[in-house]
Design an enzyme around this catalytic site. Sequence first.
Site, mmCIF file in Angstrom:
data_model
loop_
_atom_site.group_PDB
_atom_site.id
_atom_site.type_symbol
_atom_site.label_atom_id
_atom_site.label_comp_id
_atom_site.label_asym_id
_atom_site.label_seq_id
_atom_site.Cartn_x
_atom_site.Cartn_y
_atom_site.Cartn_z
ATOM 1 N N HIS A 184 42.897 36.413 37.929
ATOM 2 C CA HIS A 184 42.324 37.217 39.006
ATOM 3 C C HIS A 184 42.729 38.652 38.734
ATOM 4 O O HIS A 184 43.912 38.953 38.585
ATOM 5 C CB HIS A 184 42.848 36.756 40.372
ATOM 6 C CG HIS A 184 42.235 37.500 41.518
ATOM 7 N ND1 HIS A 184 42.816 37.551 42.756
ATOM 8 C CD2 HIS A 184 41.107 38.231 41.611
ATOM 9 C CE1 HIS A 184 42.070 38.271 43.568
ATOM 10 N NE2 HIS A 184 41.030 38.703 42.886
ATOM 11 N N ASP A 185 41.758 39.552 38.665
ATOM 12 C CA ASP A 185 42.069 40.914 38.215
ATOM 13 C C ASP A 185 43.140 41.576 39.074
ATOM 14 O O ASP A 185 43.941 42.377 38.574
ATOM 15 C CB ASP A 185 40.818 41.783 38.125
ATOM 16 C CG ASP A 185 39.960 41.767 39.389
ATOM 17 O OD1 ASP A 185 40.421 41.252 40.425
ATOM 18 O OD2 ASP A 185 38.822 42.280 39.325
ATOM 19 N N THR A 186 43.199 41.221 40.367
ATOM 20 C CA THR A 186 44.248 41.802 41.204
ATOM 21 C C THR A 186 45.625 41.303 40.791
ATOM 22 O O THR A 186 46.615 42.055 40.844
ATOM 23 C CB THR A 186 43.991 41.493 42.684
ATOM 24 O OG1 THR A 186 42.665 41.898 43.021
ATOM 25 C CG2 THR A 186 44.971 42.226 43.574
ATOM 26 N N THR B 249 36.066 48.151 43.683
ATOM 27 C CA THR B 249 34.987 47.678 44.549
ATOM 28 C C THR B 249 35.562 47.165 45.860
ATOM 29 O O THR B 249 35.029 47.400 46.940
ATOM 30 C CB THR B 249 34.196 46.563 43.845
ATOM 31 O OG1 THR B 249 33.661 47.072 42.622
ATOM 32 C CG2 THR B 249 33.068 46.056 44.718
ATOM 33 N N ASN C 297 41.819 41.623 52.040
ATOM 34 C CA ASN C 297 40.688 42.266 51.380
ATOM 35 C C ASN C 297 40.113 43.339 52.300
ATOM 36 O O ASN C 297 39.710 43.033 53.432
ATOM 37 C CB ASN C 297 39.593 41.251 51.064
ATOM 38 C CG ASN C 297 39.901 40.375 49.881
ATOM 39 O OD1 ASN C 297 41.016 39.885 49.765
ATOM 40 N ND2 ASN C 297 38.932 40.149 49.035
ATOM 41 N N GLY D 120 40.748 51.953 39.803
ATOM 42 C CA GLY D 120 39.811 53.075 39.715
ATOM 43 C C GLY D 120 39.953 54.072 40.841
ATOM 44 O O GLY D 120 39.716 55.277 40.645
#
Length: 451
Positions: free
Chosen positions: A206-208, A230, A267, A373
């Site tokens: 999971h990128d997080t 995002t 989230n 980002g």
Amino acid sequence: MAGTAGPSVLTVEEIRRFPNGGVRAGPALYWDILGLYRETLAGIREAGRLDGVGIDSWAVDYGLLDDRGALLGNPVHYRDSRTDGVPASVSALVSARSLYDVTGLQQLPFNTLYQLVSEGDRLSAASTMLLIPDLLNYWLTGSIGAERTNASTTQLYDVRTQSWATSLASRVGIPPRLLPPLRDPGMVVGTADELGGIPVVAVGSHDTASAVVAVPAAPGTNFAYISSGTWSLAGLELPAPVLTDEALAANFTNEGGVDGTIRFLRNVMGLWVLSETLRTWSTPDLPALLAAAASAPPLAAVVDIDAPEFLPPGDMPARLSAACRATGQRPPSDRAAVVRCIVDSLALAHRRTIQAAARITGRPVDVIHLVGGGARNELLCQSTADACGVPVLAGPVEAAALGNVLVQARALGEDLPDLAAMRELVRETQEIRRYEPSGREDWAAAEARLG
């Protein structure tokens, strides 16, 4: 991204970039998974000699394989509407309290559990479910499995026992056979023979989870993190899950992290609203818009950025105006004011989330690490510091790629025994920018406008 890790060395370099997004075909919104795999192979080949490969991605979405290992259709995008009404139908079988007690997961309409329930009879043809990074790893190596940090986002993972919640799956009509063997981050999955036998490592897929590895927190600090892209994933790193009624009511999630940690977070809608606004306007000139927004009056209008109307693609400026009118505020009058509204509303959501995490856990927050980002967005970083009333340390931008590389490097023999050693290397090698809170705006009053 190609990375290098070693004593006093940690770098990543962009090798190949390609577009990715939902593909509308008939009534459904899909991912072009074969296109992603094609570009992944091309990027690995362009990188040249490699010691390892690790794949991380967004969470919750998956592909289904039949008993021959063939893919049963393109994975459906989590922003598709197929789960509309599904959470309510599941709650008739399993209460929200029972779900949370097992999985510790935030209630989101696109959780993997709800997506699988929406498949209905189609599940009868499936033998295995593989989340997106595991699916790509399978195609690279032929090895089937599920990496734990991503498995923990499915609402089918028992956060206490760190195993699949097979009884829960059965209760909601999901065959337990679909749940593949679990893997720890750092496990060597196999070799990519098509690419010359490169070892493939299960990272924090999971990128997080990978991004949090690269949070440059110093030992002993009371830190929160925001992985900003995002989505904004905002919360705390804990040694154990928090499954209290207060955590459930506040809709916090307990996701697995690298080295057995818990990512206690929520989230937040994130920069998705801004990117969809730019798409609506057909303008790529974000720097100019942010510069104009920085000169616009702060907190002139704010919205609940997490409201469900901001989840699907569409005309975000129109939705923002409608949300402002619904709360008795004057909608933004020009594009700079729209961007300022988005950034201020996102900073306000960061404030709301970090304060709730601190209150629920009883852990003070003295500093916020904002990675990803969003660390490039100076207005967002300063607004977040102002809203939260604590310093924001912004960077690294490529946190997910750096965390991926660090876990690979340790798996392949580099002396990085724990998260503290990894983070020390990040602090030693990466640019971090500090934003002090100004205390000029009344963020509590802005929050009160939202009811």
